[in-house]
Scaffold this motif. Sequence first.
Motif: not given
Length: 236
Positions: A106, A109-113, A120, A123, A126-127, A130
């Motif tokens: 997780e 996935d904050t920087h690659h959601p 990066y 996105q 979205e980041a 997230r």
Amino acid sequence: MTYELYYWPTIQGRGEFIRLALEEAGVGYIDVGRQKNGADKVAAALAAQATPAFAPPFLTAGALTIGQTANILLYLGARHGLAPRAEAGRLWVHQLQLTIADLVNEAHDTHHPVGVSLYYEDQKKEAKRRAADFIGNRIPKFLSYFEGVLQQPKRRGGFLVGTRLSYADLSMFQVMEGLRYAFPKAMKRLEPDYPGLAALHDHVAQRPNIAAYLASKRRIAFNEDGIFRHYPELDR
């Protein structure tokens, strides 16, 4: 036995959880990726395995090749005093490690959601969403769980399992280090709620083998190619 660890040469990543266990145990190992042409050696070994890992890290131990971070630690823990001898205790440490793996995923996935194959910069919108949820909801949920494990009456010595350090404690140290690097402002606000985890982090950092490792060139610095990345716009 001299182990061979196969992982990428420029990041801590998931390989760092294994490095910490090997360093604490004081056993010999070769960090293959950090040798000359190390990345090529890692890629070649990955392609040549009879029982191939999906991706690094993987560890060779004699004739064995073991993939997946938690699986490697399960193997090392039983052989180097980093897990209880009883089956129930070994499974409990393994369960904690798998939960740590969920947290690590997780955090990544904050920087690659949207997708790991995207940059990066592709996105960022979205980041931000997230990361806000991760900081506001997921970090507290995970850290509250591990703090609760530490605070159970039967826990003595400030460790997650029993009265001795396990590989889960080493991995929790790495998680706290990573969260502090990636989200320093958020962790400054959140961390006072988890005194047991802060104390565990400090205890691990002061263990002789770990302290020597952290001060050495073997310890790769956090950077924006790894799992834990510091983007100021996400640290809110």
